[in-house]
Design a protein around this motif. Structure first.
Motif, PDB file in Angstrom:
ATOM      1  N   ALA A  26      -5.632   1.938   2.526  1.00  0.00           N
ATOM      2  CA  ALA A  26      -4.491   2.447   1.807  1.00  0.00           C
ATOM      3  C   ALA A  26      -4.589   3.960   1.174  1.00  0.00           C
ATOM      4  O   ALA A  26      -3.956   4.717   1.371  1.00  0.00           O
ATOM      5  CB  ALA A  26      -3.698   1.591   0.934  1.00  0.00           C
ATOM      6  N   ALA A  31      -2.287   6.111  -0.487  1.00  0.00           N
ATOM      7  CA  ALA A  31      -1.975   5.488  -1.754  1.00  0.00           C
ATOM      8  C   ALA A  31      -2.786   5.989  -2.976  1.00  0.00           C
ATOM      9  O   ALA A  31      -3.801   6.357  -3.035  1.00  0.00           O
ATOM     10  CB  ALA A  31      -2.560   4.040  -1.580  1.00  0.00           C
ATOM     11  N   THR A  35      -1.558   1.552  -6.692  1.00  0.00           N
ATOM     12  CA  THR A  35      -0.891   0.826  -5.318  1.00  0.00           C
ATOM     13  C   THR A  35      -2.156   0.259  -4.379  1.00  0.00           C
ATOM     14  O   THR A  35      -1.849  -0.850  -3.904  1.00  0.00           O
ATOM     15  CB  THR A  35      -0.064   2.015  -4.192  1.00  0.00           C
ATOM     16  OG1 THR A  35       0.918   2.595  -5.194  1.00  0.00           O
ATOM     17  CG2 THR A  35       0.288   1.493  -2.903  1.00  0.00           C
ATOM     18  N   ALA A  36      -3.215   0.914  -4.381  1.00  0.00           N
ATOM     19  CA  ALA A  36      -4.264   0.569  -3.720  1.00  0.00           C
ATOM     20  C   ALA A  36      -4.630  -0.793  -4.093  1.00  0.00           C
ATOM     21  O   ALA A  36      -5.194  -1.711  -3.546  1.00  0.00           O
ATOM     22  CB  ALA A  36      -5.487   1.549  -3.484  1.00  0.00           C
ATOM     23  N   ILE A  39      -2.474  -3.675  -3.431  1.00  0.00           N
ATOM     24  CA  ILE A  39      -2.443  -4.045  -1.986  1.00  0.00           C
ATOM     25  C   ILE A  39      -3.961  -4.760  -1.911  1.00  0.00           C
ATOM     26  O   ILE A  39      -3.878  -5.904  -1.110  1.00  0.00           O
ATOM     27  CB  ILE A  39      -2.598  -2.713  -1.179  1.00  0.00           C
ATOM     28  CG1 ILE A  39      -1.292  -2.178  -0.699  1.00  0.00           C
ATOM     29  CG2 ILE A  39      -3.236  -2.884   0.408  1.00  0.00           C
ATOM     30  CD1 ILE A  39      -1.291  -0.635  -0.204  1.00  0.00           C
ATOM     31  N   ALA A  48       0.703  -6.979   1.686  1.00  0.00           N
ATOM     32  CA  ALA A  48       0.166  -5.720   1.509  1.00  0.00           C
ATOM     33  C   ALA A  48       0.948  -4.782   2.067  1.00  0.00           C
ATOM     34  O   ALA A  48       1.331  -3.629   1.771  1.00  0.00           O
ATOM     35  CB  ALA A  48      -1.262  -5.803   1.828  1.00  0.00           C
ATOM     36  N   ALA A  52       2.765  -1.278   0.388  1.00  0.00           N
ATOM     37  CA  ALA A  52       2.650   0.137   0.837  1.00  0.00           C
ATOM     38  C   ALA A  52       4.149   0.677   1.273  1.00  0.00           C
ATOM     39  O   ALA A  52       4.217   1.966   1.082  1.00  0.00           O
ATOM     40  CB  ALA A  52       1.655  -0.150   2.138  1.00  0.00           C
ATOM     41  N   ARG A  53       4.623  -0.259   1.861  1.00  0.00           N
ATOM     42  CA  ARG A  53       6.181   0.430   2.359  1.00  0.00           C
ATOM     43  C   ARG A  53       6.954   0.915   1.220  1.00  0.00           C
ATOM     44  O   ARG A  53       7.279   1.856   1.346  1.00  0.00           O
ATOM     45  CB  ARG A  53       6.836  -0.645   3.225  1.00  0.00           C
ATOM     46  CG  ARG A  53       8.136   0.030   3.871  1.00  0.00           C
ATOM     47  CD  ARG A  53       8.910  -1.090   4.618  1.00  0.00           C
ATOM     48  NE  ARG A  53       9.023  -2.363   3.874  1.00  0.00           N
ATOM     49  CZ  ARG A  53       8.622  -3.691   4.468  1.00  0.00           C
ATOM     50  NH1 ARG A  53       8.175  -3.747   5.647  1.00  0.00           N
ATOM     51  NH2 ARG A  53       8.945  -4.594   3.581  1.00  0.00           N
ATOM     52  N   VAL A  57       3.685   4.567   1.604  1.00  0.00           N
ATOM     53  CA  VAL A  57       2.137   4.778   2.091  1.00  0.00           C
ATOM     54  C   VAL A  57       2.198   4.111   3.417  1.00  0.00           C
ATOM     55  O   VAL A  57       2.747   3.208   3.781  1.00  0.00           O
ATOM     56  CB  VAL A  57       1.278   4.137   1.197  1.00  0.00           C
ATOM     57  CG1 VAL A  57      -0.015   4.050   1.909  1.00  0.00           C
ATOM     58  CG2 VAL A  57       1.210   4.522  -0.145  1.00  0.00           C
ATOM     59  N   LEU A  59       0.315   2.879   5.640  1.00  0.00           N
ATOM     60  CA  LEU A  59      -0.829   1.892   5.492  1.00  0.00           C
ATOM     61  C   LEU A  59      -0.836   1.405   7.228  1.00  0.00           C
ATOM     62  O   LEU A  59      -2.003   1.345   7.709  1.00  0.00           O
ATOM     63  CB  LEU A  59      -0.654   0.599   4.907  1.00  0.00           C
ATOM     64  CG  LEU A  59      -1.811  -0.321   4.873  1.00  0.00           C
ATOM     65  CD1 LEU A  59      -3.281   0.131   4.779  1.00  0.00           C
ATOM     66  CD2 LEU A  59      -1.711  -1.639   4.038  1.00  0.00           C
TER      67      LEU A  59
END
Length: 98
Positions: A26, A31, A35-36, A39, A48, A52-53, A57, A59
């Motif tokens: 990510a 990301a 955020t990472a 995830i 995850a 991300a969405r 991101v 991903l």
């Protein structure tokens, strides 16, 4: 995600998604640290993907890129074209690498 992480036996009982590695993917996809981390701590790859969405991101594209690279490694120059689609549980294409 399993193929992107190097697994060749993708059966659910014989391999699992490394969520920490998914968090690192990510970051490569853009990301931020929070955020990472979300995830990496998700309870499943589908969750995850949602995180991300929601963060904008890509991903799934990063996962598809790494899966395509792994497939090319396994094929070692065989005369084939590798095209990977990442599809969510509802059948929607969410990532692509070709």
């Amino acid at each position: 995600a399993k193929l992107a992480q190097g697994a060749l036996d993708l059966h659910s009982a014989r391999s699992s998604v490394d969520m920490a590695a998914l968090g690192r993917m990510a970051v490569v996809a853009g990301a931020d640290g929070d955020t990472a981390a979300r995830i990496a701590s998700a309870n499943a790859a589908g969750r995850a993907l949602e995180v991300a969405r929601d963060a904008g991101v890509a991903l799934a594209d990063q996962v598809a890129e790494q899966a395509a690279a792994r497939a090319r490694d396994v094929l070692r120059g065989a005369p084939v074209v590798v095209d990977v689609l990442a599809v969510d549980r509802s059948g929607r294409i969410v990532g692509h690498a070709g």
